[in-house]
Write an enzyme that holds these catalytic residues in place. Structure first.
Site, PDB file in Angstrom:
ATOM      1  N   TRP A 131       0.878  -1.180   0.000  1.00 51.17           N
ATOM      2  CA  TRP A 131       0.000   0.000   0.000  1.00 51.17           C
ATOM      3  C   TRP A 131       0.914   1.229   0.000  1.00 51.17           C
ATOM      4  O   TRP A 131       1.773   1.348   0.895  1.00 51.17           O
ATOM      5  CB  TRP A 131      -0.867  -0.048   1.259  1.00 51.17           C
ATOM      6  CG  TRP A 131      -1.873   1.047   1.372  1.00 51.17           C
ATOM      7  CD1 TRP A 131      -2.770   1.452   0.425  1.00 51.17           C
ATOM      8  CD2 TRP A 131      -2.096   1.866   2.530  1.00 51.17           C
ATOM      9  NE1 TRP A 131      -3.532   2.471   0.920  1.00 51.17           N
ATOM     10  CE2 TRP A 131      -3.148   2.749   2.209  1.00 51.17           C
ATOM     11  CE3 TRP A 131      -1.531   1.939   3.803  1.00 51.17           C
ATOM     12  CZ2 TRP A 131      -3.631   3.693   3.104  1.00 51.17           C
ATOM     13  CZ3 TRP A 131      -2.019   2.871   4.690  1.00 51.17           C
ATOM     14  CH2 TRP A 131      -3.057   3.738   4.351  1.00 51.17           C
ATOM     15  N   ASP A 212      -0.545  -5.186   9.457  1.00 55.65           N
ATOM     16  CA  ASP A 212      -1.615  -4.294   9.011  1.00 55.65           C
ATOM     17  C   ASP A 212      -2.806  -5.178   8.642  1.00 55.65           C
ATOM     18  O   ASP A 212      -2.752  -5.921   7.658  1.00 55.65           O
ATOM     19  CB  ASP A 212      -1.126  -3.487   7.792  1.00 55.65           C
ATOM     20  CG  ASP A 212      -2.162  -2.461   7.336  1.00 55.65           C
ATOM     21  OD1 ASP A 212      -3.263  -2.429   7.922  1.00 55.65           O
ATOM     22  OD2 ASP A 212      -1.865  -1.697   6.403  1.00 55.65           O
TER      23      ASP A 212
HETATM   24  C1  LMR Z   1      -7.068   1.804  -0.713  1.00 49.78           C
HETATM   25  O1  LMR Z   1      -5.952   1.283  -0.730  1.00 49.78           O
HETATM   26  O2  LMR Z   1      -7.726   1.992  -1.745  1.00 49.78           O
HETATM   27  C2  LMR Z   1      -7.678   2.207   0.585  1.00 49.78           C
HETATM   28  O3  LMR Z   1      -6.955   1.679   1.637  1.00 49.78           O
HETATM   29  C3  LMR Z   1      -7.907   3.648   0.685  1.00 49.78           C
HETATM   30  C4  LMR Z   1      -6.675   4.415   0.984  1.00 49.78           C
HETATM   31  O4  LMR Z   1      -6.679   5.168   1.954  1.00 49.78           O
HETATM   32  O5  LMR Z   1      -5.693   4.304   0.245  1.00 49.78           O
END
Ligand code: LMR
Length: 396
Positions: A131, A212
């Site tokens: 992420w 996470d």
């Molecule tokens: C995502 O990855 O789409 C979600 O977790 C929203 C974000 O805050 O990035």
């Protein structure tokens, strides 16, 4: 900009790519556009409705809440306690301290600040792709990161051996950030046997896991989604778990998170807790109440908990069904059937992602990540054909 401005020394920052996509999509006038961007659940008609269990809990809150006075730095203790068995099961051998945080992001931020304060020269091992906000937070805090590959985007499969070889180079005192379930962006989770191998390595090397867990219940179910990461936490001396209820309770904009910190003895926990309280105080003082109170009201009621579990299962089943449908719609999408949660990372270059957006009105993260829940029965084939055309280098 005026040279005398206090802000004159600031460097422009690129807008967050994923959040920018929301505006880009909204401004696209094409009615056939498809939004596979930011990670929110959508139903068969593309809506993200408030869960019935949430609505019912909010009604109870509205009627019953007697005060808006502060709760204190930990936030809603009932919320934190009621989540514990769902996250950790019925056996916890560690000492544990919990605080409510603004979303999972708040929990990750707090965890990283705590680790940085505890060990300024800490190295964080982190599997990429991840992420994007993970690395943004770590970079902003000046935490050294050691990136390792754990997913082969071209082949659309885990690179587990590569990951384990990288983790073998870690040293006692290093930390490792792991996605508890429904990996974001790849959707590729570890098997229980692979989690057990990670747990063994974490214990043997003396690493601190930061887990996470933002999508519990959206992969295989609440229990199986937590089983693997529980092995890692149980094996470690200390551990941190950043939780989000934004997705599994559909509470996104309420920002409902929590940080659970695990140590082996009460004295270490006391000092750690005092640091967490101090960090929370300087960040947000006390967390916003409404979302966590809503979750607490649901979990305090057997009937509302049962309703929430059913609603979560329906969300999970829809996403799992979409995976099967996509795998059937195109051989190039077959790997999705064996993966979990909202996301999949497709073997697309940034240019192909841009072409999908410009030519076909398909919006996805620049990395090639799609949020499957943005598809409906009517758009699965449309998307599969557009994806295939892009893969085959459609004529300009
Ligand atoms: C995502 O990855 O789409 C979600 O977790 C929203 C974000 O805050 O990035």
């Amino acid at each position: 900009m005026s040279a005398s401005s206090v802000f004159a020394g600031l460097k422009p920052q690129a807008p967050d790519a994923l959040l920018s996509l929301i505006g880009l999509y909204r401004r696209d006038p094409r009615p056939e556009k498809i939004d596979l961007g930011v990670g929110v659940f959508r139903d068969d008609v593309g809506a993200t409705p408030v869960l019935a269990s949430v609505k019912a809990a909010e009604r109870l809150l509205l009627e019953g809440q007697a005060t808006k006075a502060y709760l204190g730095p930990e936030g809603d203790i009932g919320y934190l306690d009621l989540l514990k068995p769902i996250i950790f099961g019925d056996r916890i051998d560690h000492e544990m301290f919990a605080v409510q945080t603004p979303g999972g992001t708040g929990a990750i931020r707090l965890a990283c600040e705590l680790l940085k304060a505890a060990r300024p020269d800490l190295r964080m091992f982190i599997g990429v792709p991840t992420w994007p906000n993970h690395t943004q937070i770590l970079d902003q805090l000046g935490i050294e990161t050691v990136a390792f590959g754990h997913y082969d985007q071209r082949a659309q499969r885990l690179a587990f051996d590569e990951m384990m070889a990288a983790l073998e180079t870690a040293q006692a005192g290093d930390a490792v950030l792991l996605h508890g379930c429904c990996h974001n962006p790849s959707g590729a989770d570890y098997s229980l046997a692979q989690w057990a191998a990670i747990a063994e390595l974490v214990a043997r090397k003396g690493l601190t896991p930061l887990i996470d867990l933002a999508y519990q219940g959206l992969g295989l179910g609440l229990e199986p989604d937590a089983a693997g990461m529980r092995l890692v936490l149980a094996a470690a001396e200390d551990g941190l778990l950043a939780y989000s209820c934004d997705k599994n309770f559909g509470l996104y904009r309420e920002r409902v998170g929590a940080l659970y910190t695990l140590t082996r003895d009460a004295e270490t926990l006391d000092i750690t807790a005092s640091n967490i309280r101090a960090l929370a105080r300087t960040n947000w003082s006390m967390p916003p109440d409404h979302g966590a109170a809503t979750v607490r009201v649901i979990l305090e009621s057997e009937a509302l908990t049962a309703l929430w579990r059913d609603e979560l299962e329906a969300m999970r089943a829809r996403v799992a069904g979409l995976r099967q449908a996509l795998a059937k719609a195109s051989p190039a999408l077959a790997p999705l059937a064996g993966q979990h949660g909202l996301f999949a990372l497709l073997p697309l270059s940034p240019a192909q992602v841009a072409a999908l957006r410009e030519r076909h009105g398909v919006y996805m993260a620049g990395s090639g990540r799609i949020n499957l829940a943005g598809l409906t029965p009517d758009t699965i084939d449309v998307f599969a054909r557009a994806f295939e055309a892009c893969l085959q280098g459609e004529p300009a």
